[in-house]
Design a protein around this motif. Structure first.
Motif, PDB file in Angstrom:
ATOM      1  N   ASN A 155       0.812  -1.212   0.000  1.00 28.78           N
ATOM      2  CA  ASN A 155       0.000   0.000   0.000  1.00 28.78           C
ATOM      3  C   ASN A 155       0.845   1.262   0.000  1.00 28.78           C
ATOM      4  N   LEU A 156       1.911   1.294   0.808  1.00 31.84           N
ATOM      5  CA  LEU A 156       2.711   2.503   0.933  1.00 31.84           C
ATOM      6  C   LEU A 156       3.612   2.714  -0.289  1.00 31.84           C
ATOM      7  N   ILE A 157       4.377   1.691  -0.661  1.00 35.47           N
ATOM      8  CA  ILE A 157       5.303   1.831  -1.789  1.00 35.47           C
ATOM      9  C   ILE A 157       4.608   1.537  -3.111  1.00 35.47           C
ATOM     10  N   GLY A 158       3.771   0.503  -3.131  1.00 34.56           N
ATOM     11  CA  GLY A 158       3.114   0.128  -4.379  1.00 34.56           C
ATOM     12  C   GLY A 158       2.071   1.137  -4.824  1.00 34.56           C
ATOM     13  N   ARG A 159       1.122   1.437  -3.943  1.00 33.56           N
ATOM     14  CA  ARG A 159       0.014   2.339  -4.296  1.00 33.56           C
ATOM     15  C   ARG A 159       0.273   3.784  -3.899  1.00 33.56           C
ATOM     16  N   GLY A 160       1.286   4.017  -3.056  1.00 31.46           N
ATOM     17  CA  GLY A 160       1.618   5.382  -2.686  1.00 31.46           C
ATOM     18  C   GLY A 160       0.840   5.934  -1.512  1.00 31.46           C
TER      19      GLY A 160
ATOM     20  N   GLY B 292     -11.843  23.460  -0.045  1.00 28.99           N
ATOM     21  CA  GLY B 292     -12.877  24.490  -0.108  1.00 28.99           C
ATOM     22  C   GLY B 292     -12.805  25.295  -1.393  1.00 28.99           C
ATOM     23  N   ASP B 293     -13.012  26.595  -1.280  1.00 29.44           N
ATOM     24  CA  ASP B 293     -12.922  27.504  -2.431  1.00 29.44           C
ATOM     25  C   ASP B 293     -11.545  28.140  -2.471  1.00 29.44           C
ATOM     26  N   SER B 294     -10.526  27.279  -2.565  1.00 27.30           N
ATOM     27  CA  SER B 294      -9.153  27.787  -2.572  1.00 27.30           C
ATOM     28  C   SER B 294      -8.396  27.226  -3.766  1.00 27.30           C
ATOM     29  N   GLU B 295      -7.166  27.679  -3.908  1.00 25.73           N
ATOM     30  CA  GLU B 295      -6.295  27.180  -4.976  1.00 25.73           C
ATOM     31  C   GLU B 295      -5.404  26.051  -4.477  1.00 25.73           C
ATOM     32  N   THR B 296      -5.614  25.623  -3.245  1.00 31.33           N
ATOM     33  CA  THR B 296      -4.764  24.592  -2.637  1.00 31.33           C
ATOM     34  C   THR B 296      -5.357  23.210  -2.873  1.00 31.33           C
ATOM     35  N   SER B 297      -4.602  22.347  -3.550  1.00 31.26           N
ATOM     36  CA  SER B 297      -5.067  20.978  -3.796  1.00 31.26           C
ATOM     37  C   SER B 297      -4.721  20.090  -2.612  1.00 31.26           C
ATOM     38  N   ILE B 298      -5.566  19.118  -2.366  1.00 28.08           N
ATOM     39  CA  ILE B 298      -5.314  18.148  -1.297  1.00 28.08           C
ATOM     40  C   ILE B 298      -4.286  17.132  -1.800  1.00 28.08           C
ATOM     41  N   PRO B 299      -3.180  16.942  -1.063  1.00 25.67           N
ATOM     42  CA  PRO B 299      -2.136  16.024  -1.540  1.00 25.67           C
ATOM     43  C   PRO B 299      -2.656  14.613  -1.762  1.00 25.67           C
ATOM     44  N   GLY B 300      -2.164  13.972  -2.797  1.00 29.88           N
ATOM     45  CA  GLY B 300      -2.538  12.607  -3.120  1.00 29.88           C
ATOM     46  C   GLY B 300      -1.485  11.614  -2.647  1.00 29.88           C
ATOM     47  N   PRO B 301      -1.268  10.539  -3.385  1.00 33.50           N
ATOM     48  CA  PRO B 301      -0.301   9.517  -2.973  1.00 33.50           C
ATOM     49  C   PRO B 301       1.135  10.012  -3.106  1.00 33.50           C
ATOM     50  N   TYR B 302       2.052   9.228  -2.562  1.00 26.51           N
ATOM     51  CA  TYR B 302       3.465   9.545  -2.729  1.00 26.51           C
ATOM     52  C   TYR B 302       3.806   9.572  -4.218  1.00 26.51           C
ATOM     53  N   LEU B 303       4.677  10.498  -4.577  1.00 27.32           N
ATOM     54  CA  LEU B 303       5.161  10.579  -5.953  1.00 27.32           C
ATOM     55  C   LEU B 303       5.868   9.284  -6.322  1.00 27.32           C
ATOM     56  N   PHE B 304       5.773   8.911  -7.579  1.00 27.08           N
ATOM     57  CA  PHE B 304       6.388   7.657  -8.017  1.00 27.08           C
ATOM     58  C   PHE B 304       7.896   7.672  -7.779  1.00 27.08           C
ATOM     59  N   ALA B 305       8.523   8.816  -8.013  1.00 21.38           N
ATOM     60  CA  ALA B 305       9.975   8.909  -7.795  1.00 21.38           C
ATOM     61  C   ALA B 305      10.317   8.646  -6.337  1.00 21.38           C
TER      62      ALA B 305
ATOM     63  N   LEU C 125      11.612   2.233  -1.763  1.00 16.13           N
ATOM     64  CA  LEU C 125      11.904   0.814  -1.974  1.00 16.13           C
ATOM     65  C   LEU C 125      13.389   0.552  -1.791  1.00 16.13           C
ATOM     66  N   ARG C 126      14.200   1.402  -2.371  1.00 19.19           N
ATOM     67  CA  ARG C 126      15.648   1.235  -2.224  1.00 19.19           C
ATOM     68  C   ARG C 126      16.055   1.324  -0.756  1.00 19.19           C
ATOM     69  N   LYS C 127      15.486   2.275  -0.012  1.00 17.91           N
ATOM     70  CA  LYS C 127      15.867   2.456   1.391  1.00 17.91           C
ATOM     71  C   LYS C 127      15.414   1.292   2.263  1.00 17.91           C
ATOM     72  N   VAL C 128      14.265   0.711   1.966  1.00 17.31           N
ATOM     73  CA  VAL C 128      13.804  -0.460   2.728  1.00 17.31           C
ATOM     74  C   VAL C 128      14.751  -1.634   2.498  1.00 17.31           C
ATOM     75  N   LEU C 129      15.124  -1.860   1.249  1.00 15.92           N
ATOM     76  CA  LEU C 129      16.046  -2.966   0.937  1.00 15.92           C
ATOM     77  C   LEU C 129      17.421  -2.715   1.547  1.00 15.92           C
ATOM     78  N   GLU C 130      17.882  -1.456   1.536  1.00 18.22           N
ATOM     79  CA  GLU C 130      19.167  -1.139   2.156  1.00 18.22           C
ATOM     80  C   GLU C 130      19.111  -1.348   3.667  1.00 18.22           C
ATOM     81  N   ALA C 131      17.999  -0.947   4.290  1.00 24.35           N
ATOM     82  CA  ALA C 131      17.850  -1.161   5.734  1.00 24.35           C
ATOM     83  C   ALA C 131      17.857  -2.648   6.057  1.00 24.35           C
ATOM     84  N   GLN C 132      17.226  -3.440   5.207  1.00 15.56           N
ATOM     85  CA  GLN C 132      17.201  -4.889   5.411  1.00 15.56           C
ATOM     86  C   GLN C 132      18.615  -5.464   5.367  1.00 15.56           C
ATOM     87  N   GLU C 133      19.416  -4.996   4.413  1.00 17.44           N
ATOM     88  CA  GLU C 133      20.804  -5.463   4.310  1.00 17.44           C
ATOM     89  C   GLU C 133      21.612  -5.038   5.538  1.00 17.44           C
TER      90      GLU C 133
END
Length: 487
Positions: free
Chosen positions: A120-125, A317-330, A336-344
């Protein structure tokens, strides 16, 4: 059949061990409903299990007729020390039960792969859980335990959940425990599961009672309760209960629980364990703190997309501020790299026998599938990252006969560039078509194509500028007397 049970027993028994075990035996032999004991590996559930073991073992063998399932829930992001302790304990429980002819079976449940934390966190953001968006508890804890209980209800008709919870833990806990009590019995109705009842044999005990029992009575499956006490001393922690409904408080503050938990400000248990000699866990604390930092309101825009997961843009509301969505793909690729590095890093420094798997192969495969279908990641960033960090290949899975490759992505990018189209848009359309290849009925393809085309494919600047112009136009219109409504 219901035995004549003193329903006020728990409130007056204290730590009268003989009376408490008589009470447990009376409840056990009162009917034919199997028991499911929630076992988290902490002091309270260990105390409850030992008391029940001793009480049932005192019965003649022909009266030990009801199965007792010892159920432990592993979220797959539990503190490694606790995971290894529970795995060893469940193995010891099963071996001792067989030797002593006890009707007890230890079993661990885990979330289905598509519901796991990293998928959910890394895959779907999904952003790191917070008090306002606590998406983890139901997927990681409640659903796996409830699925096991529902299967036992389907098999036996009804079951009794035995929980090692104490009313002295909190006023809220005491209120919840008394809310569903059934008059004339020692049981309560489960708050959400039909066919499930709840028995809380240690509800009247204090924390001192629990430790007194554990340190004065050896474990019937051969564990050393002093090891459990040492864990508590090192972590200065409490027990994380088996969560089977939304009324049961999940872990937080200094309790043993998920090492990735960002619902609390600090993971005091992990910090205490590191301070007390478990330095090999430090990469996990660092990664957890980074996830917590992504919740910082001043930094959310660094990590989060301006679009929601369904491709829409929602404003405050009636603003120019968008509600943040999922984590950026980058950023997801970086995580993912940091999780694998922590595992090592953790496994390089871990004590002997403390092998730790932070992210399962099945999770990596599911993340790969999601990235390919939703992000157009035909270059297979998951496999590349696994190879780069661990030096190992991601084990291959059965393919459906055709997959787009990195070279296909390059060709697509060139074509889209010529026609000024987002490559990810075309990649999703092609994935939609690929997903129905070979099917005789292709009715779903129209809905899939519509779903892709309905997403917002313009860049953030264009969308925000349009929003700004629309708000200014609305403001201008509302202030023009020609458009005012006369009373």
């Amino acid at each position: 059949m219901t035995a004549n049970i003193d329903t006020n027993f728990a409130k007056k028994a204290g730590l009268d061990l003989a009376a408490l075990q008589d009470h447990i035996r009376a409840v056990y032999t009162a009917d034919d409903r199997p028991w499911v004991i929630g076992y988290s590996g902490g002091k309270d559930s260990t105390c409850a299990l030992q008391l029940i073991w001793g009480a049932v073992r005192a019965l003649p063998e022909d009266e030990r007729r009801k199965p007792i399932f010892v159920l432990s829930s592993d979220t797959l992001v539990e503190t490694p020390v606790i995971v290894n302790y529970i795995d060893d304990t469940l193995a010891a429980i099963n071996a001792a039960a067989a030797d002593q002819n006890m009707p007890i079976t230890g079993q661990k449940v885990v979330p289905v792969t598509s519901d796991s934390f990293w998928v959910n966190l890394i895959g779907r953001g999904y952003p790191a859980p917070s008090k306002r968006f606590r998406w983890c508890t139901e997927r990681l804890k409640i659903d796996p335990a409830n699925a096991f209980i529902k299967n036992r209800v389907a098999e036996y008709g009804e079951v009794v959940m035995v929980l090692g919870v104490r009313s002295a833990e909190s006023a809220t806990r005491a209120q919840v425990m008394s809310l569903h009590k059934i008059d004339g019995t020692a049981l309560s109705r489960h708050s959400t599961l039909p066919g499930a009842f709840v028995f809380t044999p240690i509800e009247a005990l204090s924390v001192d009672d629990v430790w007194a029992f554990l340190l004065q009575n050896p474990s019937p499956w051969g564990s050393d309760n002093r090891d459990l006490l040492a864990m508590y001393r090192n972590a200065q922690a409490g027990e994380c209960p088996l969560v089977v409904d939304k009324q049961t408080e999940s872990c937080g503050n200094s309790r043993f629980g998920c090492w990735v938990c960002t619902v609390v400000t600090k993971d005091k248990a992990m910090e205490a364990m590191i301070d007390n000699g478990e330095e090999w866990l430090e990469p996990l604390l660092d990664l957890r703190d980074e996830l917590a930092e992504t919740q910082n309101p001043d930094r959310k825009r660094e990590f989060r997309d301006f679009k929601r997961r369904d491709g829409s843009v929602t404003f405050v509301g009636d603003s120019e501020t968008s509600i943040p969505g999922p984590y950026l793909f980058a950023y997801r690729k970086e995580l993912l790299r940091k999780v694998l590095e922590a595992q090592e890093q953790v496994n390089a420094k871990a004590p002997p026998g403390e092998k730790t798997v932070l992210i399962q192969v099945e999770e990596l495969r599911e993340i790969r599938r999601i990235w390919r279908s939703e992000q157009g990641d035909w270059g297979d960033a998951v496999s590349e990252t696994v190879k780069a960090v661990t030096g190992k290949e991601l084990p291959a899975e059965a393919a459906d006969g055709f997959e787009f490759q990195a070279d296909d992505a390059k060709v697509l990018a060139e074509v889209c560039s010529k026609h000024d189209l987002p490559p990810r848009l075309m990649a999703q359309l092609l994935e939609a078509e690929r997903s129905v290849r070979g099917l005789k009925r292709r009715t779903l393809i129209h809905r899939k194509i519509a779903s892709v085309l309905e997403q917002e494919w313009r860049d953030e600047t264009t969308v925000l500028n349009e929003r700004k112009e629309r708000l200014e136009k609305n403001k201008s219109t509302s202030s023009n007397p020609l458009f005012e409504t006369k009373s």
